[in-house]
Design an enzyme around this catalytic site. Structure first.
Site, PDB file in Angstrom:
ATOM      1  N   ASN A   7       0.828  -1.217   0.000  1.00  0.00           N
ATOM      2  CA  ASN A   7       0.000   0.000   0.000  1.00  0.00           C
ATOM      3  C   ASN A   7       0.856   1.257   0.000  1.00  0.00           C
ATOM      4  O   ASN A   7       0.549   2.220  -0.711  1.00  0.00           O
ATOM      5  CB  ASN A   7      -0.951  -0.005   1.205  1.00  0.00           C
ATOM      6  CG  ASN A   7      -2.170  -0.860   0.959  1.00  0.00           C
ATOM      7  OD1 ASN A   7      -3.101  -0.455   0.276  1.00  0.00           O
ATOM      8  ND2 ASN A   7      -2.150  -2.075   1.488  1.00  0.00           N
TER       9      ASN A   7
ATOM     10  N   LEU B 138       0.821  -1.381  12.501  1.00  0.00           N
ATOM     11  CA  LEU B 138       0.146  -2.246  13.474  1.00  0.00           C
ATOM     12  C   LEU B 138       0.230  -1.792  14.923  1.00  0.00           C
ATOM     13  O   LEU B 138      -0.285  -2.467  15.807  1.00  0.00           O
ATOM     14  CB  LEU B 138       0.685  -3.679  13.339  1.00  0.00           C
ATOM     15  CG  LEU B 138       0.539  -4.250  11.912  1.00  0.00           C
ATOM     16  CD1 LEU B 138       1.053  -5.672  11.845  1.00  0.00           C
ATOM     17  CD2 LEU B 138      -0.902  -4.162  11.417  1.00  0.00           C
TER      18      LEU B 138
ATOM     19  N   LEU C 171      -0.850   0.891  17.974  1.00  0.00           N
ATOM     20  CA  LEU C 171      -1.871   1.890  18.280  1.00  0.00           C
ATOM     21  C   LEU C 171      -1.222   3.272  18.156  1.00  0.00           C
ATOM     22  O   LEU C 171      -0.097   3.471  18.611  1.00  0.00           O
ATOM     23  CB  LEU C 171      -2.366   1.664  19.709  1.00  0.00           C
ATOM     24  CG  LEU C 171      -3.646   2.370  20.132  1.00  0.00           C
ATOM     25  CD1 LEU C 171      -4.827   1.935  19.272  1.00  0.00           C
ATOM     26  CD2 LEU C 171      -3.936   2.083  21.597  1.00  0.00           C
TER      27      LEU C 171
ATOM     28  N   ASN D 185      -6.332   5.559   8.147  1.00  0.00           N
ATOM     29  CA  ASN D 185      -5.920   4.156   8.177  1.00  0.00           C
ATOM     30  C   ASN D 185      -6.736   3.342   7.182  1.00  0.00           C
ATOM     31  O   ASN D 185      -7.877   3.701   6.865  1.00  0.00           O
ATOM     32  CB  ASN D 185      -6.157   3.585   9.582  1.00  0.00           C
ATOM     33  CG  ASN D 185      -5.724   2.136   9.719  1.00  0.00           C
ATOM     34  OD1 ASN D 185      -4.665   1.741   9.222  1.00  0.00           O
ATOM     35  ND2 ASN D 185      -6.536   1.334  10.391  1.00  0.00           N
TER      36      ASN D 185
ATOM     37  N   HIS E 172      -8.185  -0.590   6.759  1.00  0.00           N
ATOM     38  CA  HIS E 172      -8.379  -1.868   7.443  1.00  0.00           C
ATOM     39  C   HIS E 172      -8.954  -2.870   6.443  1.00  0.00           C
ATOM     40  O   HIS E 172      -9.889  -2.529   5.702  1.00  0.00           O
ATOM     41  CB  HIS E 172      -9.322  -1.695   8.632  1.00  0.00           C
ATOM     42  CG  HIS E 172      -9.407  -2.935   9.459  1.00  0.00           C
ATOM     43  ND1 HIS E 172      -8.417  -3.306  10.340  1.00  0.00           N
ATOM     44  CD2 HIS E 172     -10.332  -3.922   9.499  1.00  0.00           C
ATOM     45  CE1 HIS E 172      -8.733  -4.454  10.892  1.00  0.00           C
ATOM     46  NE2 HIS E 172      -9.891  -4.859  10.405  1.00  0.00           N
TER      47      HIS E 172
ATOM     48  N   ASP F  53      -9.260   0.845  15.028  1.00  0.00           N
ATOM     49  CA  ASP F  53     -10.259   0.591  13.977  1.00  0.00           C
ATOM     50  C   ASP F  53     -11.633   1.189  14.261  1.00  0.00           C
ATOM     51  O   ASP F  53     -12.651   0.592  13.893  1.00  0.00           O
ATOM     52  CB  ASP F  53     -10.422  -0.931  13.755  1.00  0.00           C
ATOM     53  CG  ASP F  53      -9.096  -1.597  13.438  1.00  0.00           C
ATOM     54  OD1 ASP F  53      -8.273  -0.965  12.766  1.00  0.00           O
ATOM     55  OD2 ASP F  53      -8.902  -2.738  13.885  1.00  0.00           O
TER      56      ASP F  53
HETATM   57  C1  GAR Z   1      -3.122  -4.404   4.286  1.00  0.00           C
HETATM   58  O1  GAR Z   1      -4.001  -5.387   3.815  1.00  0.00           O
HETATM   59  C2  GAR Z   1      -3.847  -3.500   5.261  1.00  0.00           C
HETATM   60  O2  GAR Z   1      -5.198  -3.333   4.956  1.00  0.00           O
HETATM   61  C3  GAR Z   1      -3.663  -4.242   6.560  1.00  0.00           C
HETATM   62  O3  GAR Z   1      -2.362  -4.755   6.511  1.00  0.00           O
HETATM   63  C4  GAR Z   1      -2.027  -5.034   5.143  1.00  0.00           C
HETATM   64  C5  GAR Z   1      -0.674  -4.443   4.868  1.00  0.00           C
HETATM   65  O4  GAR Z   1      -0.195  -4.829   3.608  1.00  0.00           O
HETATM   66  N1  GAR Z   1      -3.869  -3.388   7.678  1.00  0.00           N
HETATM   67  C6  GAR Z   1      -4.357  -3.820   8.849  1.00  0.00           C
HETATM   68  O5  GAR Z   1      -4.663  -4.978   9.045  1.00  0.00           O
HETATM   69  C7  GAR Z   1      -4.532  -2.737   9.904  1.00  0.00           C
HETATM   70  N2  GAR Z   1      -5.290  -3.223  11.018  1.00  0.00           N
HETATM   71  P1  GAR Z   1       0.993  -4.023   2.926  1.00  0.00           P
HETATM   72  O6  GAR Z   1       2.096  -3.871   3.969  1.00  0.00           O
HETATM   73  O7  GAR Z   1       1.429  -4.908   1.809  1.00  0.00           O
HETATM   74  O8  GAR Z   1       0.468  -2.711   2.464  1.00  0.00           O
END
Ligand code: GAR
Length: 197
Positions: A17, A88, A90, A105, A107, A148
């Site tokens: 992301n 990840l 808080l 953020n 999620h 969240d």
């Molecule tokens: C993503 O799917 C994001 O939505 C999730 O972690 C992944 C990170 O992927 N976020 C959470 O779960 C937040 N609670 P990435 O490092 O490849 O972007």
């Protein structure tokens, strides 16, 4: 041209992301991804930042939770918005106070379902499959002091079929994240309509 809007991206892991957001704004002169901050030493997002030519910096849990190190770093770079892209921890109070309504953020579920402490990344997709959900999706929201729970800006959905594994669900979610997260950030910053579904 007035000063660009400065973004900081916070990430903990792979960083797909973060990369997508950086690439989306790369050709723009009104938004700049100034820095990518990560809190896990071996996070692959640091390699992505290097490849993108964007400064990245590691801060440990203590820096985030018990000092102003991160806040000072963001202030030095005149950051306007903080984007959590797979981050990840808080978000600590000093950042919430310094960036009211300016921390966003993503999620990987349709909040309020599958949110809260411990619900991140693959854990979410495993729970979705275990509960035989017929759909899941992404939620992009403003961050407050809870996991969240802040105001939802945008949701997009995808189907879950009975044969889907957690990896299959993750792949569908990543497609939604790629399609929408950078555009939602753009819309939020400039108070434009959210992307059409
Ligand atoms: C993503 O799917 C994001 O939505 C999730 O972690 C992944 C990170 O992927 N976020 C959470 O779960 C937040 N609670 P990435 O490092 O490849 O972007």
């Amino acid at each position: 041209m007035s000063n660009p809007v400065n973004l900081a991206i916070l990430a903990s892991g792979n960083g797909t992301n973060a990369q997508q957001i950086a690439e989306y704004f790369m050709d723009r002169d009104d938004v700049v991804v100034r820095t990518i901050i990560y809190n896990k030493r071996d996070a692959y997002v640091a390699t992505r930042a290097k490849n993108l030519g964007i400064e990245s910096h590691y801060f440990n849990r203590h820096d985030f939770m018990e000092s102003d190190a991160v806040l000072d770093f963001l202030r030095e770079r005149k950051i306007d918005y903080v984007i959590l892209a797979g981050f990840l921890l808080l978000v600590p109070n000093n950042l919430l106070q310094a960036f009211p309504n300016r921390i966003v953020n993503i999620h990987p579920a349709l909040l309020p379902k599958y949110g809260g402490k411990g619900m991140y990344g693959h854990h979410v997709h495993e729970a979705v499959v275990a509960n035989h959900e017929r759909e899941t999706g992404i939620t992009i929201h403003v961050v407050d002091h809870r996991y969240d729970c802040g105001t939802t800006l945008f949701q997009a959905r995808c189907e879950v079929v009975p044969t889907d594994t957690p990896d299959d669900v993750a792949a569908k979610i990543h497609l939604l994240e790629k399609e929408y997260f950078p555009r939602v950030i753009d819309a939020f910053i400039f108070n434009k309509p959210m992307p059409a579904l």
